[in-house]
Write a protein that holds these residues in place. Sequence first.
Motif, mmCIF file in Angstrom:
data_model
loop_
_atom_site.group_PDB
_atom_site.id
_atom_site.type_symbol
_atom_site.label_atom_id
_atom_site.label_comp_id
_atom_site.label_asym_id
_atom_site.label_seq_id
_atom_site.Cartn_x
_atom_site.Cartn_y
_atom_site.Cartn_z
ATOM 1 N N ALA A 166 1.085 -1.098 -0.045
ATOM 2 C CA ALA A 166 -0.800 -0.105 -0.354
ATOM 3 C C ALA A 166 0.757 1.060 -0.213
ATOM 4 N N TRP A 167 1.718 0.990 0.665
ATOM 5 C CA TRP A 167 2.496 2.205 0.614
ATOM 6 C C TRP A 167 3.610 3.099 -0.325
ATOM 7 N N LEU A 168 2.961 1.972 -1.715
ATOM 8 C CA LEU A 168 3.565 2.706 -2.955
ATOM 9 C C LEU A 168 3.106 3.834 -3.595
ATOM 10 N N ALA A 169 2.146 3.546 -3.234
ATOM 11 C CA ALA A 169 0.980 4.936 -3.680
ATOM 12 C C ALA A 169 1.432 6.231 -2.998
ATOM 13 N N SER A 170 2.119 6.643 -2.087
ATOM 14 C CA SER A 170 2.715 7.354 -1.478
ATOM 15 C C SER A 170 4.026 7.812 -1.506
ATOM 16 N N SER A 182 17.938 -1.837 3.665
ATOM 17 C CA SER A 182 17.393 -2.283 2.579
ATOM 18 C C SER A 182 15.613 -2.958 3.368
ATOM 19 N N SER A 183 14.649 -3.204 2.484
ATOM 20 C CA SER A 183 13.226 -3.442 3.071
ATOM 21 C C SER A 183 12.878 -4.738 2.969
ATOM 22 N N VAL A 184 11.791 -5.311 3.300
ATOM 23 C CA VAL A 184 11.241 -6.482 2.807
ATOM 24 C C VAL A 184 9.239 -5.944 2.590
ATOM 25 N N LEU A 185 9.474 -7.004 1.404
ATOM 26 C CA LEU A 185 8.526 -5.908 0.571
ATOM 27 C C LEU A 185 7.275 -7.502 1.172
ATOM 28 N N GLN A 186 6.106 -7.497 2.068
ATOM 29 C CA GLN A 186 5.274 -8.303 2.855
ATOM 30 C C GLN A 186 4.217 -8.688 1.160
ATOM 31 N N ARG A 209 6.574 -3.274 -9.154
ATOM 32 C CA ARG A 209 7.276 -1.870 -8.352
ATOM 33 C C ARG A 209 8.014 -1.352 -7.802
ATOM 34 N N TRP A 210 7.818 -2.534 -6.946
ATOM 35 C CA TRP A 210 8.671 -1.660 -5.520
ATOM 36 C C TRP A 210 10.092 -1.522 -5.802
ATOM 37 N N SER A 211 10.840 -2.764 -6.999
ATOM 38 C CA SER A 211 12.072 -2.040 -7.649
ATOM 39 C C SER A 211 12.312 -1.015 -8.932
ATOM 40 N N HIS A 212 11.227 -0.392 -8.717
ATOM 41 C CA HIS A 212 11.377 1.150 -9.814
ATOM 42 C C HIS A 212 11.550 2.312 -8.061
ATOM 43 N N VAL A 213 11.364 1.490 -7.186
ATOM 44 C CA VAL A 213 11.227 2.897 -6.320
ATOM 45 C C VAL A 213 12.477 2.764 -5.432
ATOM 46 N N SER A 214 12.418 1.559 -4.979
ATOM 47 C CA SER A 214 13.731 1.062 -4.330
ATOM 48 C C SER A 214 15.315 0.967 -5.107
ATOM 49 N N ALA A 215 16.345 1.937 -4.135
ATOM 50 C CA ALA A 215 17.549 1.606 -5.052
ATOM 51 C C ALA A 215 18.561 1.322 -3.771
#
Length: 400
Positions: A166-170, A182-186, A209-215
């Motif tokens: 849900a954070w992808l929209a923020s 690092s992050s762990v996408l659930q 989508r996460w891969s495009h936001v997270s460097a």
Amino acid sequence: MPTKSPVRRLLGCFVLAALAGCQPDPAPPLDQQLYIWQRQWRPAHAQALADSRADFSTLRVLALQAQPKAGWSRALVDLPRLKVDGRPLIAVVRLDGQLPALDLAAAQAQIARLLADWQAAGVTPEGLEIDHDSASARLPGYTAFLLSLRERLPPAMKLSITALPAWLASPHLPALLQAVDSSVLQVHAVSDPRRGLFDPVQARQWAERWSHVSAKPFYLALPAYGVALLPDTGGAPVVESEVPLNRAGERHELLADPQQLADLGRQLRNQAPAHLAGLIWFRLPLPGDRRAWSLTTLKAVARGEVLASQWRVELSEQAGLYDISLANVGNLDLPLPAQVALAVELCDAADGVNGYRLQQSPEHLLFNRQSSARIAAGGRRALGWARCHGIDQGAWNVYP
């Protein structure tokens, strides 16, 4: 046909070599890690840890949690057992999403005492993971919390977070991800449970989508368990997981499908999204954990093995009395079959056990399932007994 000249053959070799040299190196295999989420460790953890060592590189251990009414509490972790295991460790701190606010001072004090106690026992985590289901609107405050917390951690300790799709929209997500290593996408149990526990197509889309936001490196948290939904008077379902609830009502069981996860793992290995560092499986199963995959199935999925189901009827005879069992000799956990049939000769007495009712004819014993359950890969279950003049050990059938 005309033959190529030596010069042309040599040029062709150079071209092929150049093309081969331009090919990208094969992607490294994805790291496989495990969550240990039991709040109280048992002797069974020793064997489970030993059996998981060859397949899972790192353990992420629930260590500490804060809840709105209960306050702070520690998981009763067997630290000597972790020390013996010796794998890299990440201590997980669960901050309930319903907390009215994040108390930085209390969190810092609790985490500092936890790390000191673990280090006194000879256990030094290489990282700290904060598991907090923050509302998207509160991400700026969560980012500030993480930045302050990081300043007070040991310099060598990595900081990671569990993250929600849900954070992808923020618009605040990039700043949040910059605050951690690092992050762990659930990608499981993040929607209305009535829609299912896991959707592999949606999980892959979220990862892309996460891969495009997270460097920075990120992991996917994947399910190896199930839950039950119970009706609630308010209309919303109540979720029962590894801890049984003292609540009446019919339970609707949801279980992550090992084949779906195996297919997703294969896709990710063949074409991993940018920055995807590995997969983390929730959770390490223990014997008797009826809502988790067996460790045999979990390891088969993590390895990318072909999943196979195979039943075998086993007989143990003494003086004409047969004990009859059903063994799961594949690598895939299976629900109990609806019926098991055996060819027999002149049975004087027989009966079914463990949720099977016997239907008998002069030439057959039919064991009919009366209740639902699963048999773990490598496990077995008694079906019944019979006193017969003979049972044909090769003449049996199992019906789904």
